[in-house]
Design an enzyme around this catalytic site. Structure first.
Site, PDB file in Angstrom:
ATOM      1  N   CYS A   4      51.253  32.483  33.778  1.00  0.00           N
ATOM      2  CA  CYS A   4      49.980  32.490  34.521  1.00  0.00           C
ATOM      3  C   CYS A   4      49.320  33.861  34.364  1.00  0.00           C
ATOM      4  CB  CYS A   4      50.235  32.190  35.994  1.00  0.00           C
ATOM      5  SG  CYS A   4      48.799  32.483  37.035  1.00  0.00           S
ATOM      6  N   CYS A   7      49.173  35.875  37.674  1.00  0.00           N
ATOM      7  CA  CYS A   7      50.514  36.350  38.050  1.00  0.00           C
ATOM      8  C   CYS A   7      50.890  37.555  37.186  1.00  0.00           C
ATOM      9  CB  CYS A   7      51.547  35.242  37.885  1.00  0.00           C
ATOM     10  SG  CYS A   7      51.559  34.017  39.217  1.00  0.00           S
ATOM     11  N   ASP A  30      36.710  42.289  37.850  1.00  0.00           N
ATOM     12  CA  ASP A  30      36.532  41.164  36.927  1.00  0.00           C
ATOM     13  C   ASP A  30      36.143  41.712  35.557  1.00  0.00           C
ATOM     14  OD1 ASP A  30      35.890  37.878  37.437  1.00  0.00           O
ATOM     15  OD2 ASP A  30      35.178  38.781  35.571  1.00  0.00           O
ATOM     16  N   HIS A  46      51.873  32.464  43.686  1.00  0.00           N
ATOM     17  CA  HIS A  46      51.134  31.558  42.801  1.00  0.00           C
ATOM     18  C   HIS A  46      50.767  30.288  43.554  1.00  0.00           C
ATOM     19  CE1 HIS A  46      49.697  29.760  39.090  1.00  0.00           C
ATOM     20  NE2 HIS A  46      50.162  28.630  39.603  1.00  0.00           N
ATOM     21  N   GLY A  92      34.139  24.932  38.233  1.00  0.00           N
ATOM     22  CA  GLY A  92      34.059  26.029  37.275  1.00  0.00           C
ATOM     23  C   GLY A  92      35.265  26.935  37.265  1.00  0.00           C
ATOM     24  N   THR A  94      38.432  28.585  35.877  1.00  0.00           N
ATOM     25  CA  THR A  94      38.989  28.769  34.529  1.00  0.00           C
ATOM     26  C   THR A  94      40.408  29.314  34.552  1.00  0.00           C
ATOM     27  OG1 THR A  94      38.014  30.978  34.336  1.00  0.00           O
ATOM     28  CG2 THR A  94      36.705  29.131  33.501  1.00  0.00           C
ATOM     29  N   HIS A  97      45.045  29.992  39.194  1.00  0.00           N
ATOM     30  CA  HIS A  97      45.749  30.760  40.231  1.00  0.00           C
ATOM     31  C   HIS A  97      44.672  31.073  41.269  1.00  0.00           C
ATOM     32  CE1 HIS A  97      48.769  34.146  41.371  1.00  0.00           C
ATOM     33  NE2 HIS A  97      47.750  34.241  42.227  1.00  0.00           N
ATOM     34  N   HIS A  99      41.996  32.346  43.480  1.00  0.00           N
ATOM     35  CA  HIS A  99      41.357  33.657  43.483  1.00  0.00           C
ATOM     36  C   HIS A  99      39.989  33.561  44.123  1.00  0.00           C
ATOM     37  CE1 HIS A  99      40.362  31.668  39.666  1.00  0.00           C
ATOM     38  NE2 HIS A  99      39.190  32.281  39.724  1.00  0.00           N
TER      39      HIS A  99
HETATM   40  P1  5GP Z   1      37.084  31.430  37.584  1.00  0.00           P
HETATM   41  O1  5GP Z   1      36.178  31.138  36.417  1.00  0.00           O
HETATM   42  O2  5GP Z   1      38.426  30.751  37.412  1.00  0.00           O
HETATM   43  O3  5GP Z   1      36.482  31.177  38.926  1.00  0.00           O
HETATM   44  O4  5GP Z   1      37.330  32.977  37.578  1.00  0.00           O
HETATM   45  C1  5GP Z   1      38.159  33.623  36.662  1.00  0.00           C
HETATM   46  C2  5GP Z   1      37.631  35.023  36.505  1.00  0.00           C
HETATM   47  O5  5GP Z   1      38.613  35.794  35.891  1.00  0.00           O
HETATM   48  C3  5GP Z   1      36.372  35.124  35.641  1.00  0.00           C
HETATM   49  O6  5GP Z   1      35.310  35.712  36.394  1.00  0.00           O
HETATM   50  C4  5GP Z   1      36.790  35.982  34.467  1.00  0.00           C
HETATM   51  O7  5GP Z   1      35.798  36.880  34.040  1.00  0.00           O
HETATM   52  C5  5GP Z   1      38.009  36.713  35.014  1.00  0.00           C
HETATM   53  N1  5GP Z   1      39.012  37.022  34.019  1.00  0.00           N
HETATM   54  C6  5GP Z   1      39.513  36.186  33.073  1.00  0.00           C
HETATM   55  N2  5GP Z   1      40.442  36.800  32.349  1.00  0.00           N
HETATM   56  C7  5GP Z   1      40.550  38.070  32.843  1.00  0.00           C
HETATM   57  C8  5GP Z   1      41.353  39.194  32.484  1.00  0.00           C
HETATM   58  O8  5GP Z   1      42.181  39.161  31.569  1.00  0.00           O
HETATM   59  N3  5GP Z   1      41.173  40.334  33.220  1.00  0.00           N
HETATM   60  C9  5GP Z   1      40.274  40.401  34.244  1.00  0.00           C
HETATM   61  N4  5GP Z   1      40.167  41.560  34.883  1.00  0.00           N
HETATM   62  N5  5GP Z   1      39.506  39.354  34.601  1.00  0.00           N
HETATM   63  C10 5GP Z   1      39.638  38.211  33.912  1.00  0.00           C
HETATM   64 ZN    ZN Z   2      49.796  32.620  39.057  1.00  0.00          ZN
END
Ligand code: 5GP
Ligand code: ZN
Length: 113
Positions: A4, A7, A30, A46, A92, A94, A97, A99
């Site tokens: 993950c 994680c 982010d 997790h 949305g 991605t 986990h 957050h």
């Molecule tokens: P979701 O799209 O699931 O709501 O949010 C996932 C967030 O994680 C996105 O805003 C994306 O920019 C951020 N993100 C994805 N991979 C990484 C990473 O490797 N490092 C950091 N700091 N943020 C990440």
């Molecule tokens: Zn996780």
């Protein structure tokens, strides 16, 4: 959950820029910010998404919101901010986990897209 992404970030296996850390919660910048201030705030436990929150794990969510209040105060988000959690495909999400996006330092439109 070594496969993950969040994680692994919380464990320090993948580098991130921290905003807050304690035994239950980790918050980091982010990688693709959607506002001048954009932190991702996660429980270290997790939990796949908000759809998986139940009485066995909901303490973690309370700890996350305590951290959010601290971060917002530290960052001077006195004019306000937004907390968002995306769930599943239509939401949305991605990264599977739980957050919370903490967004601030600009006027945030409502309703969101
Ligand atoms: P979701 O799209 O699931 O709501 O949010 C996932 C967030 O994680 C996105 O805003 C994306 O920019 C951020 N993100 C994805 N991979 C990484 C990473 O490797 N490092 C950091 N700091 N943020 C990440
Ligand atoms: Zn996780």
């Amino acid at each position: 959950m070594s496969d993950c992404l969040f994680c692994r970030i919380a464990a320090g296996e993948i580098p991130s820029t921290p905003y807050y850390s304690d035994e239950n919660v980790y918050a980091f910048a982010d990688i693709d910010p959607k506002a001048p201030f954009h932190a991702v705030v996660i429980p270290r436990a997790h939990i796949p998404s908000a759809a998986a929150v139940d009485p066995t794990n909901s303490e973690a969510v309370a700890r996350v919101f305590e951290a959010i209040a601290k971060i917002a105060a530290e960052q001077g988000l006195d004019k306000g901010f937004r907390v968002v959690t995306n769930v599943g495909e239509d939401g949305g999400q991605t990264v599977p986990h739980l957050h919370f996006h903490l967004l601030g330092r600009r006027l945030l439109a409502w309703p969101p897209g």
